[in-house]
Design a protein around this motif. Structure first.
Motif, PDB file in Angstrom:
ATOM      1  N   ASN A 146       0.870  -1.164   0.000  1.00 44.93           N
ATOM      2  CA  ASN A 146       0.000   0.000   0.000  1.00 44.93           C
ATOM      3  C   ASN A 146       0.914   1.222   0.000  1.00 44.93           C
ATOM      4  O   ASN A 146       1.272   1.723   1.054  1.00 44.93           O
ATOM      5  N   PRO A 147       1.336   1.678  -1.177  1.00 43.12           N
ATOM      6  CA  PRO A 147       2.351   2.732  -1.193  1.00 43.12           C
ATOM      7  C   PRO A 147       1.822   4.051  -0.638  1.00 43.12           C
ATOM      8  O   PRO A 147       0.864   4.607  -1.151  1.00 43.12           O
ATOM      9  N   PHE A 148       2.430   4.459   0.429  1.00 43.82           N
ATOM     10  CA  PHE A 148       2.171   5.771   0.959  1.00 43.82           C
ATOM     11  C   PHE A 148       3.240   6.676   0.380  1.00 43.82           C
ATOM     12  O   PHE A 148       4.429   6.400   0.507  1.00 43.82           O
ATOM     13  N   LYS A 149       2.818   7.750  -0.282  1.00 49.86           N
ATOM     14  CA  LYS A 149       3.736   8.602  -1.007  1.00 49.86           C
ATOM     15  C   LYS A 149       4.906   9.066  -0.139  1.00 49.86           C
ATOM     16  O   LYS A 149       6.048   9.031  -0.556  1.00 49.86           O
ATOM     17  N   ARG A 150       4.610   9.466   1.066  1.00 51.98           N
ATOM     18  CA  ARG A 150       5.652   9.986   1.954  1.00 51.98           C
ATOM     19  C   ARG A 150       6.673   8.900   2.297  1.00 51.98           C
ATOM     20  O   ARG A 150       7.867   9.129   2.319  1.00 51.98           O
ATOM     21  N   LYS A 151       6.184   7.692   2.551  1.00 48.27           N
ATOM     22  CA  LYS A 151       7.057   6.574   2.911  1.00 48.27           C
ATOM     23  C   LYS A 151       7.978   6.214   1.744  1.00 48.27           C
ATOM     24  O   LYS A 151       9.176   5.998   1.931  1.00 48.27           O
ATOM     25  N   VAL A 152       7.454   6.181   0.531  1.00 46.68           N
ATOM     26  CA  VAL A 152       8.253   5.854  -0.646  1.00 46.68           C
ATOM     27  C   VAL A 152       9.263   6.964  -0.922  1.00 46.68           C
ATOM     28  O   VAL A 152      10.423   6.682  -1.232  1.00 46.68           O
ATOM     29  N   LYS A 153       8.857   8.205  -0.790  1.00 47.57           N
ATOM     30  CA  LYS A 153       9.782   9.320  -1.037  1.00 47.57           C
ATOM     31  C   LYS A 153      10.922   9.331  -0.029  1.00 47.57           C
ATOM     32  O   LYS A 153      12.056   9.618  -0.385  1.00 47.57           O
ATOM     33  N   ARG A 154      10.644   8.988   1.233  1.00 42.03           N
ATOM     34  CA  ARG A 154      11.720   8.892   2.237  1.00 42.03           C
ATOM     35  C   ARG A 154      12.688   7.779   1.880  1.00 42.03           C
ATOM     36  O   ARG A 154      13.892   7.898   2.073  1.00 42.03           O
ATOM     37  N   PHE A 155      12.176   6.671   1.378  1.00 42.61           N
ATOM     38  CA  PHE A 155      13.019   5.538   1.000  1.00 42.61           C
ATOM     39  C   PHE A 155      13.912   5.886  -0.193  1.00 42.61           C
ATOM     40  O   PHE A 155      15.023   5.382  -0.318  1.00 42.61           O
ATOM     41  N   LEU A 156      13.419   6.753  -1.061  1.00 41.45           N
ATOM     42  CA  LEU A 156      14.137   7.107  -2.297  1.00 41.45           C
ATOM     43  C   LEU A 156      14.895   8.432  -2.188  1.00 41.45           C
ATOM     44  O   LEU A 156      15.045   9.125  -3.193  1.00 41.45           O
ATOM     45  N   THR A 157      15.398   8.780  -1.017  1.00 38.14           N
ATOM     46  CA  THR A 157      16.107  10.056  -0.854  1.00 38.14           C
ATOM     47  C   THR A 157      17.349  10.154  -1.726  1.00 38.14           C
ATOM     48  O   THR A 157      17.751  11.259  -2.097  1.00 38.14           O
TER      49      THR A 157
END
Length: 186
Positions: A146-157
């Motif tokens: 369940n991709p949460f935008k904020r969680k994915v963006k933090r992972f892809l810093t």
């Protein structure tokens, strides 16, 4: 009598031939790093995540629990134990492999109790759940079912161009994100 014997021999040879067809060349990598070159039995997509049945070098069928392995390869399929935290491991199938990012899936059947509950409250839920995991080159793992935008963006810093494309809605699927991470120069 001769025809009955011939029929029995033909039937048993077809049965034995069919049993051998279910095993593919592969290897099992144990937790301690030892590698076994074996033939691994083809199981359905749900059982492949729960158990390994293989033939050893003497042709004897053996079983191995998936929590005692690091990874296994059966034909072209690769399964790897992902470490979600210090106590939680998930055996997942590698779908996309790249130098920067890899994508893994884990299929799970809906339990009977969950299906009865969902039908009782009127929800039409899928009978199969597919969990997706991202793994970067540093072996960090993120559950993106369940991709949460904020969680994915933090992972892809470390991938600012990819994050910008996610924010601009140019990348909407996890598969696209993995391909973009692997195609860029980071």
């Amino acid at each position: 009598m001769g025809i009955k014997l011939l029929i029995i021999l033909l039937f048993s040879s077809f049965f034995i031939y069919g049993q051998n067809e279910q095993f593919l060349e592969g290897e099992i990598i144990k937790r301690n790093g030892d590698t076994l070159e074996v033939k691994i039995k083809m199981l359905n997509r749900f059982k492949s995540f729960n158990r390994i049945i293989y033939l050893n070098d003497k042709g004897i069928e053996k079983r191995m629990p998936v929590d005692s392995i690091r990874a296994y390869r059966r034909g072209n399929e690769i399964y790897e134990n992902l470490i979600l935290n210090s106590e939680v491991f998930v055996l997942a199938k590698k779908v996309i492999q790249g130098p920067e990012m890899s994508l893994y899936i884990w299929d799970e059947r809906e339990t009977l109790e969950k299906r009865i509950f969902n039908e009782a409250i009127g929800k039409k839920m899928p009978k199969v759940f597919q969990h997706k995991y991202l793994k970067d080159k540093n072996n960090n793992v993120l559950n993106v079912t369940n991709p949460f935008k904020r969680k994915v963006k933090r992972f892809l810093t470390n991938y600012p161009e990819v994050v910008a494309k996610i924010e601009n809605k140019e990348l909407t699927k996890v598969e696209e994100i993995v391909v973009e991470c692997n195609n860029g120069s980071y």
